[in-house]
Structure formats: structure tokens, C-alpha cells
Design a protein around this motif. Sequence first.
Motif: not given
Lengths: 304, 444, 373
Positions: A105-113, C5-11
Motif C-alpha cells: 500500500k505504500i509506493k516505493s522504488k525500494a519494494t521490488k529489490p 510524502e515524508k510521513e509515507e517514507k517514515k512509515a
Amino acid sequence: MSTKSNKITGFWGNFGRTFAYIIMILFAFMAIAPVIWLIINSFKSTIEFQTDMVGMPNNWVVSNYAGAWKIGHFSILFVNSIIYTLFSVGIATILSLMTGFAFAKIKSKATKPIYSLLILGILLTTQTLMVPIFIQVSQLDMGLGQLFETLRICRASDFHLFYNSRFGVILVYIGSILPIGIYLSYEYIKGIPTEMVEASRIDGATYNLIFFKIILPMSKPIMITLFLLKIPQIWNEFALINIMVSKLNLQSLPLGIYKFSGTFATDYGKQFSALVIGLFPMLLFYVIFRKQITESIGEGAVKG
Amino acid sequence: MKNIKRILLLLAVLSLVLSMGFAEGIEENSGEKVTLKVLNYYDTTEPGYEKERQVWQNFRDENPNIDLVTEDLCNEAFHQKVSAYIASGNLPDVMYMYPSGRSMAIHENKLVKDLKPLLGEEFLSNFVSTALNTKTQGSGYLAELPQSICYTTVVYTNKGLLTSLGLKIPTTYEELKAMVPTLKANGIQTVLMANKDDWVMQSCLFSTIAGRYVGTKWFDDVKMGKVKFTDPEFVQALNMVKTMYDDGVISRNTIQLAYGEAPGLFASGKAAFFVDGDWKESAFLTNHTTGESLISPAKQETDLALIPFPALPGENYPGTVSSTLGCGFGISSAITAGSAKEIAAVKLMKYLYSSEIQQQYLELGRYVPTRKDVSAKKVEPIVKKMMGYYAQSESTCYVLDSALDPSVYTVLNKVLQEIGLGSKTPKEAAAEVQKAMDKYIAMQ
Amino acid sequence: MLNKEKEEKKAYRRFVIPSLVIFIFVMAFPIILSFILSLSNFSGGKMFGGSRWKITGLQNYSYLFSDSYFWNALLNNIYLVLISVFGQLPLGMILAYLIYRKTVKGGEFWQGILYVPSVISVIVIGIMWNLIFSPYGPVSQIINNINTTAFTKEVMAVLNGHLDFNGALVVNSSLIKDLVNINAQAASLLGDPVSVLTTFLKTSATGDLEETTRLLTNLLCPKWSASFLNEKGVAMLPILFVTLWCWTGMYLILFLANMQKIDPQTLDSAQIDGAKESTILRHIILPELSGVILNSAILCIAGSLSTFDLIYAMTGGGPARITQVLSIYMYEKAFTGTPNYPLSNAISIMMVVFSLVLIGITKAVQKRLEGDR
């Protein structure tokens, strides 16, 4: 509601019914027969078992159980097994759900690797892990022990953070559960509508709140699945705990049961009663939670 | 505020974690308390296990300044742990090990010390000279002190059964073969072996057969490529195995017989002869806690005989029996020479190998010690007969999984089973073993 | 916006890092070490700052490829994977489907029963297995009893056909021939049946016909034993069956749980529209489950390639390695005899590679099937 219209009727229905019953009865028999055989034979003395492996006991011997319990120090092992299983499966499940949630549920580029890396863990066997983990923990303990010794906190040889410690065992078990846990959690949470998450975010909820108040309750089915998969597996786990501990008072049930079959002979009487003692909590777990299991799986269906 | 909460939480967790790490308690640096880590091979089926704790406890009581941390394992659990120890180069201080074979890595990497200087001539003079023969130890020096000499081929014979059928104890293979119809007619197996595990045939019978045909030095030569497994003398030995199966002396069924099943079958008279190693005697002893036994001491006396394997047709080394040094304890080479730890380790060794403890093990029926000054007064008849068996054996030959490299003997184990199954001829089997040996020689 | 966005990253970090750290500690180091060792000649002793070992390249892998036992184990594994994937999954699916469609009553009960095998410790299964099919175990006993009773009748008949006036047995070549002919193949196991029988009858004829019958039956009756366990192709079958028994229950639960997530309305309307059962199956249920099926296939492949405990307890990989699989082959190299760490780690890496290949194939197949729709 629509229980009636779910029925398959006609030829395929009948054929299916017969087929299913045959398979299930066969499998059920194969499941129950060993357990009953085991219990019956645990009341035979070893000598009697060795001369007659199939029949009913001539004298019903109860001392096997007391003997196994005492000699195997099962009081300690039992408690250890409970601690290890509960803590490792419990913590691993929560961590898996957390990570699965983040990935889903949280988009991030790090997920895939990271995800690919984690999945690799599913493919490793216990034997691959055994020796490297041992090398790792013993070196770590030695190294940290030296450090602490120079800092005058304690003697190096007394420092046991990873090897011969409950913490180490639980840590290793958690690590072995995580890959599967995260994999299943990720797949499952993907199926939870993102709108729910977004709506809550708009309402100003923190991710923590979303996780604990929304995702966790909805994830009951996958939690149950993980429990079903992993609790018996960790309860019966043998190779890793053998590597991680050498002290008797940290060992778990499987190690104790194992001691009853040696090179010279097998003390069948005690081994069987030991196996029954080990089996018993698992059966109990299943009997108690059977209702919960099917209910929550069904519940997940209605909500979904 | 949130950050402070976080830090406090972290500290709490950390202290919890560390406190678990220190669950052993922080030792005061007082006195000369030495910690000795010991790995013992021991399980609850060993005769007299209930007395085992006492042995170690006595040492603790007598030596309050030595902190003994013992780890008891057996079977696969033991080997797995040892493998892990070897990989980390970090052995326990005193550990149970084999003279070669499965402990080969310990020998090759010199992970244990030479016991000769540590224990001293005087102490070692208490042991039979064969035990001190370092030639058969993988390391070439006294890495472990064998607690016993292990004879891997013993023919446990149901004398009572034979007599009741009008048969006599066989001294030649032909006599043994002639018994097969009579025994079979009465629904009795001739020779029983638990061949499901492939090492059993190789260790407990084939080593002797091979020794009878090719002797001992032959195996030193084969490792140097001077002779080959495909040479007729060795194939003759493999052929003998096939003959035994074909003649019905050993039933092909034995390949499905699990190791733990055999003693009960023999004791209940389902077979006339049972071939296994000398360690199997403990399966027939009286269990001290329950008073039961598979073969009662009275019956041991009258009905049981331990005989050497009958003479084989065309054998070149009659009467030879496969034997190997038994297992024992060794001292880790990571211990600093001359340190308090080393002194403690030597003390422990001398205690374990003292005549009192070895006497106790003899009386419990665990094994026949290499220690000379023990008396066999209070032992069960089968132990006495075992001692007699040792005494009468004229010469000994190698046990093949001590003499050959694992990459070779695992192949030998497998092809022996295949000969029994009939899926390989002796010639093909020899060729396969030789192939493995060639590979081994090439990698030297 | 930035705050969000910051909050997202932290979570994200909060939720992922603990798992990652533990994973790195428990699994990453072993994976890397395993790979490095497989390229080296390490043979024990202190790894860091101790014995001299170095990277020697791919020689361990070439050893593997030239070792027939490796291919033997691999073949057995592939056998296992195929039967597992095409056995456990379809079976689990069919059973789940039948329970779901209420063809079978008491779905909860059956789910539970089929779950029990995964709870029973492998040791029990191994012991039981060895005892059931042992030459002295119950199955052999029962079959041999049946055989013996029938055979005794035949022997009795032959003997009765060779009595003289006084009811005593006439031992001549015709008697021997008839005895041998009851079952010539079994008789041939005696070596030279004619001479053996002649000697035997001469020495042990007691005059008691029943006793003689009994003795002769023991001599001549073919003994059944579970010899199928010794045959190359066949020996794996019981193992496959037991594996099936162990794991189908899990897939049943998985599939059923996901089936119950399907909106019953869809099914109702489909049935009202008069759709046939097979259409419902193909167009509603299977597609909904395609994700779960894929996951299960992956789990199944990974599981069957690494299965060790069960087979080791049942057969130890034998006899003569006919049931040996990669994990047992690796165990042999790592823990018996001199531990060969580089080689066993090479085997590990190969197992991982195979898993990845098979999983890749599975994913490709699924993509194509999905693309077709």
C-alpha cells in the motif's frame, strides 16, 4: 444466504461426491491410524514392542510416560517449546503483515529489490542455513564478548547473546518464517481495496492507525493461515535449534524426543510416549482452534 | 516528546535483550574458576544412562573450581553439530570423536591436540597397546584415546535354537549353507542383518570378508593405485556377498529391515544367526530400571554364542576379523598450552579414563574398555562372551569406512546393496568403486 | 504535500526495516557465505584467520555435473516436483471445489482432518512406514498368511497323492517333481531344488504328514515382501503418495478460503442465467483463484525441491540411492564422512537455481494463460 443454489446436481455431482468421500476417508484414515497406533504402542514396554509391533499390549505400561518425562527433562523442554513457538510465530506474523502492508500500500522504488531478496529466502533449506548461522552467531558472540570483556562488563565466555540464548533462537526462527510470511501477506493485502486506505488517509489517519485498526483485523484469514503453517513446523523443528543451543535448559521438545533413539537400540517405549507428549499440544491446538479457524475464514469471505 | 518516548522504548528493549544475554549471571573475577565445554555422545538407550549423570556430577563435586558445561547429543544431531563446530574452527574443549571416518575433518585440520605428551607415558601404560596405535588415527598422532577396541563383525548365534533342530555351530561356509533348508523349513532365517542402512553390510560383514581375501596391506596399496578394486582378489570378495544372497544364507528381505527392528527379531527366535557389530550386545542387556531384557542373563548363558564368521571358500587370511579403534575423547587444540584450561581438560580426561569409571562402564555393559586394570566379575554373561570373542580372534583387518575416504566408501556401501538387490554384478560394482577411487587419487 | 510524502517514507521504513534487519541477519549472510564457499576449497578449521583456503572457481560445479549421483538425485526431485504440483494442487482444488459447492457435507470437519498430517512429526511417519512394510511387519504377515494357507493345501494334495497302502509317504522322483511343480519359480530359489528336497525328505521325514506339510510349505512357498520398494522407478511412488497426503490439506484450506471470498451474488446470477457447472468453474471460480493458484504452485515447487525430513525418515534415500533427492544428497556431502562444505554449498546454490527456473516457467505460463483471456 444462497446455500441452496450452490449445490452441483446430476451426474458430475454424484461422481464428485463419491470421489471426494473416497479420498477424504482414505486420507482421514491415514491420518488417524498412525496417531492411534502410536498411542497404543506407547503403553507397551520397549521389549514387548520389539517382539510384537502390531498387536495390543499384553500389559499396559504407564511408566513410559513418567520415565520419558523425567529422563528427557520434559518439564523444561515443554516450556521452552511453548516460548519459542508462541514468540517466534507471533512476532513473525506481525512483522510480516507490517512489511506486506508497506509493500502493498505504500509506493516505493525500494519494494521490488527488497521483495525479490526476501523471496529468495523461501528457497533456502534448513541445511543450507545451519552451518553458516552457527559460524555467524559463534563469531558474533565471541567478538562482542571480547568487546565487553575489555569494557569490564563481564567475562567473554559468559556473554551469550546469540548462541545458547532464547533471544538467538527466537530471532533465527523469526528469520526463517519471514520470507513466507511476507510473501503471503503481500499477496493477501494487495487484495484489500486501496480506497479504504486512501479514504482513511484523507481523514487524517496515520499509517500506524490504519495498520492496527483496519488492516490487522481484516487480515485474520492470512494470520490463521500462517499460524496453521508455521506453528506445527516450529514446534517440531529440530535442526536449527540443535545448532543454536547446547545447554539442556534451553532445548526444545524435538531434541528431547530425539534422544530416545540412539545408535545401539531404540527405546521405543519411551520414544513413543515422548512423541505422544509432543503431539498432544498440537492436537489440542487444532481441536480448540478448529472453530475459530473455519469461522474466521468464512468471516473473511462475507466481508470481502 | 515522541522522540524521547522512542528512545526510552529502545533502551527498554535493549536492556531486556541484554539481560537475556546475561541470563547466566555475571561472574565475579574471583578465583581460578575455569570453564570447560564438553561435547558428549550419549543417548538414553545406552546401557546405564541413568548412571551417566552421576559420573559427570561426581567430577563437578570433586572439582568445584572447574565449571563443566556438558552437551549431550547422539546420532545425526551429533554429526550436524560437529560439522558446524568444524566449520567455525571452534571446537568444544573436550569432545567425543572417532579415530577417523566421520571425524576425519578434525584429524586433517589438527583441531585436537596430541594426547601422548598431555596424558603422559605413565597414565597411558594402563591401556592395551593396540589402543595406542596411532597409525590408524586419521591424524597420525594420538588425537583421541580409544575407550574400547571395536570389532565390527560378531555373529550372534542362537545356540539353543540350533540344538533343538539338531544342528551344530558351523565352522565353514559350506556347513552354514547346508543349514539353510532345515532352517527355512522351520520358518527361520539363517543370517539376519539390518541392511536397510547401507553402511551395515560394509562395516559389519563385508569388511571381514574383504579382509579374509585380500588382507590389510592391500588397502594401503589401493589408495596409492598399486592395486585396483577390479583385481580378481577383491572381486572374489564381492562375489562372496552375492553368493550369500543367492544361497539364501542372507535373505534379500534384509535390505528392507530397519536397524532397530533386528534385535527383537533375533531374540524372539526368528533367525538363527545375527550379524552386527560388538556394540549391539547392549541391545540384549538387562535394562536396570525395568529389569527387563531381550535375552535374559540365564538364556545368555545357555543359548547364546558369539562366534567368528565361518571360514570362507578360498580365503587367504583365515580367522581375521574387522576391527577399528573405538571412539573416545580428545582435547581441542585451541586451548593455550599450559593454561589452566588445559590442566583442567587433562584432569577431566584422566578422570573419565580412570579405572573406576571404566570399570563402571564395563559392568554396565557399555563396552569392553581398553583399560587394562578392570575386572569382569560383575558382568552379564553376554559381556563375558564378548570378551572371550575378542580374546580368540587371531588377527584383525580394516573396517572399510575407517580405511577408505568417504567419497569411496559411500559408493561401496551403495553397490553392496545393489549386489543384494541383484541390480549389479560384482564386476560392475568393483568398477564403480574403482572409479570413485581414481577420482580420489586424482584429487590428492 | 511534502509532509505527506515524508510521513509515507517514515512509515515505510518503520514497517519494513525490522523485517529486513532480521532477514539480513538470519538469511543474507548464509546465502552469501554459501555462494562464496561453493567457489572455494574450504575444508574446516577457522574460517577467518585460521586455515588457508582460497577461491578455486567453478570446480565444485563441474564435479557435480560429472557426478551421476547428482543427476540421479535431480531426476528424483523433478519426479517429486511434477507429482506434487500436478497432484497436490489439483486434488486440493477439486476437494475444495466439491466442499464449496456443498456436494459434500461437513466441509469443516474434512478440512480439519486433512490438516492433521502436517501436525504429526516426521519421526512418527518414518517409524510407522518402516514398520508397516518391513518384511516382518503387518502387511507382509497378512499377505504371507494368505499365501501360506493356500499353498499348504496344495502341498497336502501332492503328498496325499504319493502315499502307499499304510499311509506312509513314498519318497521318489515323481513326488519331488510334483512338489517342485507347485511353484517352480519359488522352488528354484533353493538352488538345486531336486537334490535339496531329496536330502531334506530323507533326513526329516517324521511320518507325521501334517508336520511334513508344514516344513515343505515353509521351504517352497514364495514369500511376499515389499520388493517394490527396491525397484528403481517404483520406490519413489510411496513417497510421492505420503507427500501428497501430507500437504494436500494445506492447499485445500487455501483454495477453499479464497473461494469463499467470491461474491455469492455472482454465482447466484450465473445460475439463474442458466450457466452450466463447468462454465461457472471455468469463468468465475478459476480466474478468481488464479493468483492463489500461482502462489501455491510456487510454494509447492519450493517445498518439493527442498523436502528432506520426510524422505530421510522413510527411506534415507535408499536402498542404493534410488530414492535419494537433492537435499539428501547434499546432507550426505555436508554431514557424513568428511564434511565437504564447498560441494554441499554448490548443491544448495543449484537447488536455488532450479527453483528459480521452475518458478520462472510457472510465472511465464500463467502470464500466457492470462494473456489469452
